[in-house]
Design a protein around this motif. Sequence first.
Motif, PDB file in Angstrom:
ATOM      1  N   ALA A  99       2.437   7.677  -7.042  1.00  0.00           N
ATOM      2  CA  ALA A  99       3.200   6.426  -7.014  1.00  0.00           C
ATOM      3  C   ALA A  99       3.638   6.033  -8.421  1.00  0.00           C
ATOM      4  O   ALA A  99       4.777   5.586  -8.624  1.00  0.00           O
ATOM      5  CB  ALA A  99       2.368   5.323  -6.382  1.00  0.00           C
ATOM      6  N   TYR A 100       2.747   6.190  -9.387  1.00  0.00           N
ATOM      7  CA  TYR A 100       3.085   5.767 -10.743  1.00  0.00           C
ATOM      8  C   TYR A 100       4.194   6.622 -11.338  1.00  0.00           C
ATOM      9  O   TYR A 100       4.990   6.132 -12.143  1.00  0.00           O
ATOM     10  CB  TYR A 100       1.847   5.803 -11.634  1.00  0.00           C
ATOM     11  CG  TYR A 100       2.093   5.171 -12.989  1.00  0.00           C
ATOM     12  CD1 TYR A 100       2.420   3.818 -13.096  1.00  0.00           C
ATOM     13  CD2 TYR A 100       2.019   5.922 -14.149  1.00  0.00           C
ATOM     14  CE1 TYR A 100       2.645   3.232 -14.333  1.00  0.00           C
ATOM     15  CE2 TYR A 100       2.247   5.349 -15.384  1.00  0.00           C
ATOM     16  CZ  TYR A 100       2.560   4.002 -15.477  1.00  0.00           C
ATOM     17  OH  TYR A 100       2.802   3.426 -16.704  1.00  0.00           O
ATOM     18  N   TYR A 119      -4.228  -1.125  -7.446  1.00  0.00           N
ATOM     19  CA  TYR A 119      -4.431  -0.071  -8.446  1.00  0.00           C
ATOM     20  C   TYR A 119      -3.344  -0.131  -9.517  1.00  0.00           C
ATOM     21  O   TYR A 119      -3.617  -0.007 -10.719  1.00  0.00           O
ATOM     22  CB  TYR A 119      -4.374   1.298  -7.777  1.00  0.00           C
ATOM     23  CG  TYR A 119      -5.625   1.772  -7.095  1.00  0.00           C
ATOM     24  CD1 TYR A 119      -6.774   2.088  -7.819  1.00  0.00           C
ATOM     25  CD2 TYR A 119      -5.659   1.958  -5.716  1.00  0.00           C
ATOM     26  CE1 TYR A 119      -7.913   2.562  -7.190  1.00  0.00           C
ATOM     27  CE2 TYR A 119      -6.795   2.432  -5.070  1.00  0.00           C
ATOM     28  CZ  TYR A 119      -7.917   2.733  -5.813  1.00  0.00           C
ATOM     29  OH  TYR A 119      -9.048   3.208  -5.186  1.00  0.00           O
ATOM     30  N   LEU A 120      -2.095  -0.294  -9.094  1.00  0.00           N
ATOM     31  CA  LEU A 120      -0.970  -0.272 -10.037  1.00  0.00           C
ATOM     32  C   LEU A 120      -0.969  -1.466 -10.983  1.00  0.00           C
ATOM     33  O   LEU A 120      -0.317  -1.428 -12.023  1.00  0.00           O
ATOM     34  CB  LEU A 120       0.350  -0.214  -9.264  1.00  0.00           C
ATOM     35  CG  LEU A 120       0.687   1.154  -8.660  1.00  0.00           C
ATOM     36  CD1 LEU A 120       1.794   1.023  -7.624  1.00  0.00           C
ATOM     37  CD2 LEU A 120       1.079   2.132  -9.747  1.00  0.00           C
ATOM     38  N   GLY A 176       0.812  -1.203   0.000  1.00  0.00           N
ATOM     39  CA  GLY A 176       0.000   0.000   0.000  1.00  0.00           C
ATOM     40  C   GLY A 176       0.850   1.259   0.000  1.00  0.00           C
ATOM     41  O   GLY A 176       2.040   1.239   0.329  1.00  0.00           O
ATOM     42  N   GLU A 213     -12.268   8.582   1.769  1.00  0.00           N
ATOM     43  CA  GLU A 213     -10.944   7.976   1.613  1.00  0.00           C
ATOM     44  C   GLU A 213     -10.253   7.673   2.936  1.00  0.00           C
ATOM     45  O   GLU A 213      -9.090   7.266   2.952  1.00  0.00           O
ATOM     46  CB  GLU A 213     -10.063   8.900   0.760  1.00  0.00           C
ATOM     47  CG  GLU A 213     -10.597   9.095  -0.652  1.00  0.00           C
ATOM     48  CD  GLU A 213      -9.736  10.019  -1.495  1.00  0.00           C
ATOM     49  OE1 GLU A 213      -8.699  10.505  -0.980  1.00  0.00           O
ATOM     50  OE2 GLU A 213     -10.084  10.258  -2.669  1.00  0.00           O
ATOM     51  N   GLN A 263     -11.848   3.326  -7.921  1.00  0.00           N
ATOM     52  CA  GLN A 263     -12.082   3.453  -6.486  1.00  0.00           C
ATOM     53  C   GLN A 263     -13.361   2.711  -6.112  1.00  0.00           C
ATOM     54  O   GLN A 263     -14.425   2.954  -6.696  1.00  0.00           O
ATOM     55  CB  GLN A 263     -12.215   4.913  -6.083  1.00  0.00           C
ATOM     56  CG  GLN A 263     -10.945   5.730  -6.112  1.00  0.00           C
ATOM     57  CD  GLN A 263     -11.229   7.160  -5.703  1.00  0.00           C
ATOM     58  OE1 GLN A 263     -11.902   7.889  -6.440  1.00  0.00           O
ATOM     59  NE2 GLN A 263     -10.739   7.572  -4.548  1.00  0.00           N
ATOM     60  N   CYS A 288      -3.922  -2.987  -2.111  1.00  0.00           N
ATOM     61  CA  CYS A 288      -4.480  -1.638  -2.182  1.00  0.00           C
ATOM     62  C   CYS A 288      -3.828  -0.837  -3.318  1.00  0.00           C
ATOM     63  O   CYS A 288      -4.151  -1.065  -4.478  1.00  0.00           O
ATOM     64  CB  CYS A 288      -4.344  -0.933  -0.838  1.00  0.00           C
ATOM     65  SG  CYS A 288      -5.322   0.593  -0.724  1.00  0.00           S
ATOM     66  N   LEU A 289      -2.891   0.062  -3.035  1.00  0.00           N
ATOM     67  CA  LEU A 289      -2.215   0.776  -4.111  1.00  0.00           C
ATOM     68  C   LEU A 289      -1.571  -0.201  -5.093  1.00  0.00           C
ATOM     69  O   LEU A 289      -1.580   0.032  -6.309  1.00  0.00           O
ATOM     70  CB  LEU A 289      -1.156   1.721  -3.546  1.00  0.00           C
ATOM     71  CG  LEU A 289      -0.298   2.447  -4.576  1.00  0.00           C
ATOM     72  CD1 LEU A 289      -1.138   3.351  -5.456  1.00  0.00           C
ATOM     73  CD2 LEU A 289       0.814   3.232  -3.907  1.00  0.00           C
ATOM     74  N   THR A 323      -1.144   8.206  -3.158  1.00  0.00           N
ATOM     75  CA  THR A 323      -2.033   8.329  -4.315  1.00  0.00           C
ATOM     76  C   THR A 323      -1.472   7.591  -5.518  1.00  0.00           C
ATOM     77  O   THR A 323      -0.252   7.446  -5.683  1.00  0.00           O
ATOM     78  CB  THR A 323      -2.241   9.801  -4.691  1.00  0.00           C
ATOM     79  OG1 THR A 323      -0.995  10.360  -5.120  1.00  0.00           O
ATOM     80  CG2 THR A 323      -2.774  10.594  -3.508  1.00  0.00           C
ATOM     81  N   LEU A 324      -2.360   7.141  -6.383  1.00  0.00           N
ATOM     82  CA  LEU A 324      -1.965   6.367  -7.558  1.00  0.00           C
ATOM     83  C   LEU A 324      -1.086   7.181  -8.505  1.00  0.00           C
ATOM     84  O   LEU A 324      -0.035   6.704  -8.959  1.00  0.00           O
ATOM     85  CB  LEU A 324      -3.215   5.872  -8.279  1.00  0.00           C
ATOM     86  CG  LEU A 324      -3.001   5.143  -9.604  1.00  0.00           C
ATOM     87  CD1 LEU A 324      -2.123   3.909  -9.429  1.00  0.00           C
ATOM     88  CD2 LEU A 324      -4.352   4.756 -10.216  1.00  0.00           C
TER      89      LEU A 324
END
Length: 225
Positions: free
Chosen positions: A74-75, A103-104, A67, A132, A120, A99-100, A70-71
Amino acid sequence: MTRTSGGRRRLALVYRGPAALLGCPEAVADLLTSGPWNLDVRYTGPREALPLSAASLSQAVLYAQPGGGTLDSAYRFLRPMRRAIRAFVRGGGHYLGFCLGGYLAGTTPGFGLLPGDTDQYIATVGATVHDEGSTVVRVTWRGSPRHVYFQDGPVFLLEAGADARILARYDNGAPAALVAGFGAGRVAVTGPHPEATDDWYADHGLPVQHTLDLARDLVESMWRE
């Protein structure tokens, strides 16, 4: 961090760096270390002894993305590794995302490892969580209702006929955890945090839930399903 057992231990890399939050990589590493999978668990990242690189991934059987924040943020850190991570999984490696990390595994933005994308959960119709913040969410995991730590985790949007095994669903029926194929490899992702430790709950005044059995089921399913 490693666990001794019979046979040669297999390398598992857990990301730790600016695309993760303090405590998240450590919880994933503890999960992988405590299980029966004979793994040599090491952190990888910009300030770790093992940098996240194609060379490091080529030595591993598993890459775990914990985790984080924010996406989009992180990206930006991880985008240079997109091609290497895809090649690792396509060639037979295993991707584990919490979690994150879930998303990734999607595409907008992400590594493009799923037969579909993510969104989300809080934005889906019938969601039981609407902000959130950190909370506990109810899911149905392999047919049994469970309550799991949750902090703005993803829902998984699968294409029709996708090569995927859904392990858990949110109360609105949307996939909350699954295992999917990507090339010769496997991808295991979860929106909630079954790896969460007691202090995660205590820090936010939440009732403690013991869900490591679900986290271990996710990892075990990645190997066998």
